[in-house]
Structures are given as C-alpha cells and as structure tokens.
Write an enzyme that holds these catalytic residues in place. Structure first.
Site, PDB file in Angstrom:
ATOM      1  N   CYS A 112      73.830  48.675 -27.873  1.00 36.00           N
ATOM      2  CA  CYS A 112      72.917  47.982 -28.791  1.00 36.00           C
ATOM      3  C   CYS A 112      72.296  48.912 -29.823  1.00 36.00           C
ATOM      4  O   CYS A 112      71.725  48.448 -30.811  1.00 36.00           O
ATOM      5  CB  CYS A 112      71.835  47.257 -28.001  1.00 36.00           C
ATOM      6  SG  CYS A 112      72.542  46.031 -26.907  1.00 36.00           S
ATOM      7  N   HIS A 252      66.248  45.592 -32.839  1.00 34.52           N
ATOM      8  CA  HIS A 252      67.364  45.004 -32.089  1.00 34.52           C
ATOM      9  C   HIS A 252      66.885  43.732 -31.384  1.00 34.52           C
ATOM     10  O   HIS A 252      65.819  43.728 -30.762  1.00 34.52           O
ATOM     11  CB  HIS A 252      67.874  46.028 -31.071  1.00 34.52           C
ATOM     12  CG  HIS A 252      68.846  45.456 -30.105  1.00 34.52           C
ATOM     13  ND1 HIS A 252      69.979  44.780 -30.507  1.00 34.52           N
ATOM     14  CD2 HIS A 252      68.859  45.430 -28.742  1.00 34.52           C
ATOM     15  CE1 HIS A 252      70.640  44.367 -29.440  1.00 34.52           C
ATOM     16  NE2 HIS A 252      69.981  44.746 -28.359  1.00 34.52           N
ATOM     17  N   ASN A 282      71.710  37.920 -28.396  1.00 37.48           N
ATOM     18  CA  ASN A 282      71.913  39.362 -28.533  1.00 37.48           C
ATOM     19  C   ASN A 282      73.373  39.643 -28.902  1.00 37.48           C
ATOM     20  O   ASN A 282      74.255  39.472 -28.068  1.00 37.48           O
ATOM     21  CB  ASN A 282      71.542  40.024 -27.188  1.00 37.48           C
ATOM     22  CG  ASN A 282      71.684  41.533 -27.209  1.00 37.48           C
ATOM     23  OD1 ASN A 282      72.237  42.104 -28.136  1.00 37.48           O
ATOM     24  ND2 ASN A 282      71.188  42.180 -26.161  1.00 37.48           N
TER      25      ASN A 282
END
Ligand code: UT7
Length: 328
Positions: A112, A252, A282
C-alpha cells in the site's frame, strides 16, 4: 532541480461489487463494513484484464490531457502487488501496450506504500537531470488475490489505480520532502503465503487457499494508526508546517478510522482530508493516484499537500509536495 507532478490520470473498472452483494457471499453486513471501514462498494476488473490495463487507461488520460507524444516518455514505474505476471515486469507490458518505445521501466513492490516509494524514486530521475518525462503508476487488481470466502479481507479490497507524469519544476513547486520506512516485522501479519519462491504453486498450496491475501487486521490496524500518523507529523515538523499551512492530506485509503487518526495527529480541518474509500475500498497501490484523479479540480498551484501511506511489509511513509498546476 525539483520534480513536479504535472498531470494525473485514474481508472476504475465499471463493475461494482456492493456491500449488499457481499452479504450473500460471506457472513457480513453493510452496517459492519461501513462502520468499521467506511467502505460502501468497490470495483472489480473483468476476467482477462490485468493491472497493466488499469495503468494503460490512466496513462492514456495523461497523454490526451497534455497532448504528449508517447515517445517522449523516458521511464515508467509501476507500483503494484498484483503484477500481470511474476515476470516480466508490468512496466514492460504497459510500455509495450502504449507504444512507449523510448522508455524503460520497472515494477516496485511496497504494497500500500508502493505509490509513495515509486513517486520518490521517479522524482530522483527528474532531479538528476537524467530524464525529462517519467510516468509513475500505482495500480492493483486485488480481486485476483482476494479470497471471496474470507470475510476478513474480501470486504476491504477493490481494483483500480492511476498514474502521474513527473517533469522538472519551473519554480519552487513540486516534490519537496519524503520520509519512507520499512520493517520486516510486518510479514507475519499481512502477506500472500504461496506463489513466490518459498512456496511455489502446488496442488497443496491451492487446496490450502495459500494464494490469497492473508491479513491479521487488528494488528495491522494498530501499526497503521501509529505509524501513518507519526510519519505525517514528522514530515510536517521537519518542514515547519502546521495544520493551517496544509491544504490537503491524500492518505492511503485502507480504513476511514486510520485516516481520521492521521488527520487528528496533523491537526487538520475535516475539509482538507480527501476521501474516496466509500466508492473504491482499498486499491492498495492505487489509492493515492485515484485521489489525485478524483480531486484534481480542487488543487491549485502552490497548494501544500501531504501524502501518507501504510501497508504490507510493513512499509510506510509520507511525502510533502507543492502542487504545480491549476487544472483546466
Ligand atoms: O492497506 C494497508 C494495510 N491494511 C490496513 O491498514 C487494514 C488495517 N485493519 C483494519 O482496517 C481493520 O482491522 C479491519 C477493517 C480489517 C477489521 O476491523 P476491526 O475493527 O479491527 O475488526 P476485528 O478484526 O477486530 O474483528 C472484530 C469482529 C470479530 O468478531 P469477534 O471475534 O469479535 O466475534 C471478527 O470476526 O468482527 C468480525 N469480523 C467481521 N464481522 C462482519 C471480521 N470481519 C468481518 C466482516 N463482517 N467482514
């Protein structure tokens, strides 16, 4: 010389997977998912398409917006944990698909935080004067490695991503500072067990469902909350920035609660915190470039923007930049 983002593009597939649909697949509820994560729906890439296709769509937008000939691109970096193949690099495939015959490229694996790692790396090639036009992509087809029988993970992830063009800045705007970190302690809590050189694919690895994302959510959550907030504060302090000085936080999009904790630590007003997790979930390396593409029209030249991420590895970091253009 300073590197600046001078154009952005983003792509999500059309197919939507809602929380309601997931209720029919695993033991979960729309209420649980929204209250624990902030996610309402996510996008799913069709079979036969891969991460390179997400990058290609995003890059096409950049080339079109800026009327750039693809042969001017010097370098393509793709941040992803879902490359089209183990090898060659997805960057090579992207380059071939768009016809960027004068570019070279490579992939970057930092989960990520991948986009931050790749952005900082790409910036160095501009700062050194070696390259004039660098494309940095962050994209993932998480549906390729998500177990739709595992409610711990399948409600979180989605497919999508984006790209940015880096060029040298004409003034003081551009990427000013970065802090990137990693700690291998994270392996146990977030990983894909098989498919690499430790556990190559066998009938057994498939029977044991080892080719999917494994996450011990609670532990990752604790590390994410602390580290993303800390590193964001660190980059502010090091650049003498207060919450008032910052125009936007692009964090993020893993969990709304983690983003809120970071914003609080940075003492930011709510309206400065950009959020699109509700629509996409996500998308791993895709979240930050997708924020750029969704909110580009809000950004003005000279805006102070902080990027922050935390992910598998563990990897984490923050980048401070001054936005370099007004969108048309
Ligand atoms: O992207 C980069 C890295 N990743 C992250 O940053 C993600 C960090 N972690 C998280 O965002 C959160 O930990 C999750 C969203 C993954 C989970 O939320 P949580 O509040 O930490 O829940 P939990 O794992 O502590 O589980 C609480 C309960 C458990 O039930 P019991 O043991 O209390 O009876 C779980 O079994 O919720 C249960 N649960 C679910 N219930 C309904 C777990 N997943 C689900 C689900 N639907 N999908």
């Amino acid at each position: 010389m300073r590197a600046a983002i001078t154009a952005v593009g983003g792509y999500v597939p059309e197919k939507i997977l809602t929380n309601k649909e997931l209720e029919n697949m695993v033991d979960t509820s729309d209420e649980w998912i929204q209250s624990r994560t902030g996610i309402k729906e996510r996008r799913i890439l069709e079979d036969g398409k891969a991460t390179s296709d997400i990058c290609v769509e995003a890059i096409k937008q950049i080339l079109e917006k800026r009327k750039i000939n693809v042969q001017e691109i010097d370098l393509i970096i793709v941040a992803t944990v879902t490359p089209d193949h183990v090898f060659p690099a997805t960057a090579n495939i992207v380059s071939h698909k768009i016809g960027a015959i004068n570019s070279w490229g490579f992939d970057m694996s930092a989960a990520c935080s991948g986009f931050l790692y790749a952005l900082d790396t790409g910036a160095k090639f501009i700062e050194s004067g070696k390259h004039k036009k660098v494309i940095v992509c962050g994209a993932d087809k998480m549906s390729a490695i998500v177990d739709y029988q595992d409610r711990n993970t399948c409600v979180i992830f989605g497919d999508g991503g984006g790209a940015v063009l880096l060029e040298s800045s004409e003034d003081e705007d551009g990427i000013i500072d970065s802090i990137l970190k990693s700690d291998g302690i994270g392996l146990d809590y977030l990983h894909q067990k098989a498919g690499g050189s430790l556990h190559p694919p066998t009938h057994e690895t498939i029977d044991k469902r080892m080719h999917y994302v494994f996450q011990e959510g609670k532990t990752v959550f604790k590390f994410a909350v602390t580290n993303m907030a800390e590193v964001s504060r660190e980059i502010m302090d090091r650049n003498n920035l207060t919450g008032d000085d910052i125009d936007f936080l692009c964090a993020h999009q893993a969990n709304l609660r983690i983003i809120d904790a970071t914003a609080k630590r940075m003492e930011l007003d709510e309206h400065k915190v950009l959020i699109n997790i509700k629509k996409y979930g996500n998308t791993t390396a895709g979240t930050i470039p997708l924020l750029f593409s969704d909110f580009e029209s809000k950004f003005k030249k000279g805006d102070n923007i902080v990027l922050a991420a935390f992910g598998g590895g563990f990897t984490w970091g923050a980048i401070y930049l001054k936005w370099a253009y007004n969108s048309q």
